[in-house]
Design an enzyme around this catalytic site. Structure first.
Site, PDB file in Angstrom:
ATOM      1  N   GLU A 180      -6.079   7.631   9.948  1.00  0.00           N
ATOM      2  CA  GLU A 180      -6.492   6.298   9.512  1.00  0.00           C
ATOM      3  C   GLU A 180      -6.685   5.415  10.740  1.00  0.00           C
ATOM      4  OE1 GLU A 180      -3.352   5.083   6.976  1.00  0.00           O
ATOM      5  OE2 GLU A 180      -3.807   6.551   5.412  1.00  0.00           O
TER       6      GLU A 180
ATOM      7  N   ARG B 201      -1.823  11.110   9.803  1.00  0.00           N
ATOM      8  CA  ARG B 201      -2.729  10.247   9.036  1.00  0.00           C
ATOM      9  C   ARG B 201      -3.913   9.856   9.923  1.00  0.00           C
ATOM     10  NH1 ARG B 201       0.598   8.071   4.800  1.00  0.00           N
ATOM     11  NH2 ARG B 201       1.709   9.931   4.077  1.00  0.00           N
TER      12      ARG B 201
ATOM     13  N   ARG C 281       2.401  -1.623  12.559  1.00  0.00           N
ATOM     14  CA  ARG C 281       3.252  -0.741  11.745  1.00  0.00           C
ATOM     15  C   ARG C 281       2.576   0.575  11.360  1.00  0.00           C
ATOM     16  NH1 ARG C 281       3.649  -2.836   5.519  1.00  0.00           N
ATOM     17  NH2 ARG C 281       1.424  -2.936   5.078  1.00  0.00           N
ATOM     18  N   HIS C 282       1.390   0.855  11.928  1.00  0.00           N
ATOM     19  CA  HIS C 282       0.675   2.084  11.599  1.00  0.00           C
ATOM     20  C   HIS C 282       0.589   3.017  12.798  1.00  0.00           C
ATOM     21  CE1 HIS C 282      -0.799  -0.231   8.074  1.00  0.00           C
ATOM     22  NE2 HIS C 282      -0.823   0.968   7.519  1.00  0.00           N
TER      23      HIS C 282
ATOM     24  N   GLU D 111       6.809  -2.199   3.421  1.00  0.00           N
ATOM     25  CA  GLU D 111       7.031  -0.933   2.731  1.00  0.00           C
ATOM     26  C   GLU D 111       7.514   0.154   3.687  1.00  0.00           C
ATOM     27  OE1 GLU D 111       4.698   2.906   1.593  1.00  0.00           O
ATOM     28  OE2 GLU D 111       3.461   1.094   1.538  1.00  0.00           O
TER      29      GLU D 111
ATOM     30  N   SER E  70       7.048   5.261  -0.506  1.00  0.00           N
ATOM     31  CA  SER E  70       6.404   5.345  -1.807  1.00  0.00           C
ATOM     32  C   SER E  70       6.962   6.568  -2.515  1.00  0.00           C
ATOM     33  CB  SER E  70       4.887   5.479  -1.669  1.00  0.00           C
ATOM     34  OG  SER E  70       4.310   4.251  -1.293  1.00  0.00           O
TER      35      SER E  70
ATOM     36  N   ARG F 204       9.405   3.494  10.812  1.00  0.00           N
ATOM     37  CA  ARG F 204       9.423   2.166  10.194  1.00  0.00           C
ATOM     38  C   ARG F 204      10.843   1.729   9.839  1.00  0.00           C
ATOM     39  NH1 ARG F 204       4.409   1.232   5.945  1.00  0.00           N
ATOM     40  NH2 ARG F 204       2.703   1.523   7.427  1.00  0.00           N
TER      41      ARG F 204
END
Length: 558
Positions: free
Chosen positions: A328, A326, A334-335, A479, A482, A532
């Protein structure tokens, strides 16, 4: 005139400035002193050499310690019968008292008590034990051996043989406090450096969090250095040696094994999809571009398209464990830019809740099995992170709420939340706390998310076009997954793509759409983050603590 001129000529040659090149008295004196010093040093070295040789000649235990060398040739089966078997420290209990044991461990600490006595603190993964080296005894341990053992560098790997005994008093500094090893032999397999960039013992405390997280040079109330997370990750190999980290990654391995076990026991087939794509199909802003020979390519954001294509290829039920990328620029606790995904996809026979049921039951199975099969590792982690042992699991089925019910709970608690907007991270955490208080669980799911905040391949709710047949899974209010029923009809899929601003005729979507144009069964699935799950199950402050070698916007090494 000539003879007169000759009288003025110098009798000795001179340098450029007219000075004599002969050494001065001070220079000669200094040279004599240097020579005397060198002679004394050489004499001292020779005396030391002779004393060492004499000491070694008189060392009755010189065969009991020193360097360990691997064999040039492997032993025969017959010869191997007499070789001492190595025992794991974790196996030692009261039954070993009075027996000889051989262990391979790291020197956590070494100290000389006196000329006749030294101690080693031996560490092996999650356990440590005290070893005693005492002059004399059955094996005639020498003072030279005592001194040598007490001077071993920390983090050296040693092979130790000795007698297991019960100490006079419990050894509070050791995890094995009711036993100690009285050493007969010590051999160094790998020598640790004199100076370490970070002491392993200092990393055996939680790193600071909040504003002081990366402040260097901090100490606790006892004067012990507080090692920041950055320093730990910069020296990750040393950091991994702490008992807590050994247990964390054993737990993480357990999560993966249990995921595989549950999937395979329910008829799922493992797949390994490609991680290189020719187009940024799931959204260009979140993908890493790579050079693919003379063309452009991208690292995949997930195996999503390939899982669905496998279902279209009649594989019925598939799962995958693999890297997810990712791009991002999120610098949160948590990323990550790379993590390990646990993905599954399955055909639907009647209703999409079949997929949701499977995911919920699987995670309940994993959580319960972790508590049962990895109780030892959890106890180790609890020494530093007390929350590792308090993850609450529902007694029966998973607690499932609709997105609207979650919104209602937040509003009752005073939060201002819109009906069709995604929850913020603080709102997710708040809802998690409310669910824990009401339902006594740290694991719950939300169903029926607004369609507008889900990916284009998410199937809409047939009874309400504003909602979708999609869901998220949460641990401790954050989370971890998903998932959704996927659109499997080509016309609806193309309409959904256009509604999200995507063009179905783009070459990058051709093979994906062809999978559905050729006929595909209704299906759904989900994607979990292994890192996670580990973080939240154990109550760790940062996902990097649950990642072997983390990658984020600021870190590309080690």
């Amino acid at each position: 005139m000539a003879s007169q001129d000759g009288k003025d000529l110098p009798s000795h040659p001179k340098g450029e400035e007219g000075a004599s090149t002969a050494p001065s008295k001070s220079a000669l004196k200094k040279a004599a002193k240097d020579k005397e010093k060198a002679e004394k040093a050489a004499k001292r070295q020779e005396q030391e050499r002779q004393e060492k040789e004499k000491s070694e000649a008189n060392d009755t235990a010189k065969h009991l310690y020193g360097r360990y060398n691997l064999l040039i040739e492997r032993r025969s089966a017959e010869d191997s019968k007499g070789v001492a078997q190595r025992t794991k420290l974790r196996e030692l209990d009261k039954k070993w008292e009075g027996k000889e044991v051989t262990v391979c461990a790291r020197v956590h600490n070494a100290r000389v008590q006196s000329a006749k006595l030294a101690f080693l603190d031996l560490r092996q993964r999650t356990e440590n034990i005290q070893a005693v080296i005492s002059e004399g005894g059955e094996h005639q341990i020498s003072r030279q051996m005592v001194k040598w053992c007490g001077g071993l560098n920390r983090e050296s790997i040693v092979l130790v043989t000795g007698l297991v005994k019960k100490p006079k008093d419990s050894i509070n500094s050791a995890t094995i406090s009711d036993l100690e090893i009285h050493v007969a032999k010590v051999y160094v397999i790998a020598e640790g450096p004199v100076q370490l960039p970070m002491q392993v013992k200092d990393a055996m405390h939680p790193p600071p969090i909040g504003e002081e997280a990366e402040t260097e040079g901090q100490v606790d109330s006892q004067g012990t250095p507080i090692v920041s997370l950055k320093t730990r990750l910069d020296n990750r190999v040393l950091d991994l040696r702490t008992p807590t980290n050994q247990a964390i990654f054993t737990i993480q391995n357990g999560v993966e094994l249990l995921f595989r076990e549950y999937c395979q026991s329910h008829g799922f087939q493992a797949i390994q999809s490609t991680k290189i794509a020719g187009a940024a199909t799931e959204g260009g802003s979140g993908v890493f571009e790579i050079k693919y020979f003379d063309k452009q390519a991208y690292l995949t954001q997930s195996p999503q398209f390939y899982k669905q294509m496998a279902i279209a290829g009649d594989m019925e039920r598939v799962f995958e464990v693999g890297p997810v990328f990712r791009a991002e620029n999120s610098n949160t606790n948590r990323h990550l830019t790379e993590f390990t995904g646990l993905d599954y996809e399955m055909e639907i026979t009647e209703h999409y809740h079949e997929v949701m049921d499977f995911g919920e039951d699987m995670l309940i199975f994993i959580f319960r099995a972790l508590k049962e099969r990895y109780a030892y590792e959890l106890k180790v982690i609890e020494r530093e992170y007390p929350d590792a042992g308090n993850f609450q699991i529902p007694e029966g089925r998973c607690t499932r709420l609709t997105f609207a019910e979650g919104i209602a709970m937040l509003r009752e608690a005073g939060e201002e939340v819109e009906d069709y907007e995604d929850l913020s991270t603080p709102q997710e955490r708040h809802l998690g706390a409310l669910v824990r208080a009401k339902y006594h669980t740290d694991f719950y799911t939300l169903d029926k998310f607004p369609l507008s905040i889900r990916p284009f391949y998410t199937h809409p709710d047939p009874s309400n076009p504003l909602l979708s047949n999609s869901y998220d899974f949460f641990m401790r209010g954050q989370e971890i997954m998903s998932g959704a029923q996927r659109i499997h009809t080509p016309r609806l899929l193309e309409e959904s793509m256009r509604a999200k601003g995507l063009e179905p005729t783009n070459e990058g979507y051709r093979h994906y759409l062809d999978a559905f144009r050729n006929g595909c069964a209704p299906h759904g699935g989900g994607g979990l983050g292994l890192n996670r799950i580990t973080q939240f199950f154990l109550g760790l402050a940062n996902v990097r603590q649950a990642t072997l070698f983390p990658r984020d916007p600021q870190r590309r090494a080690p």
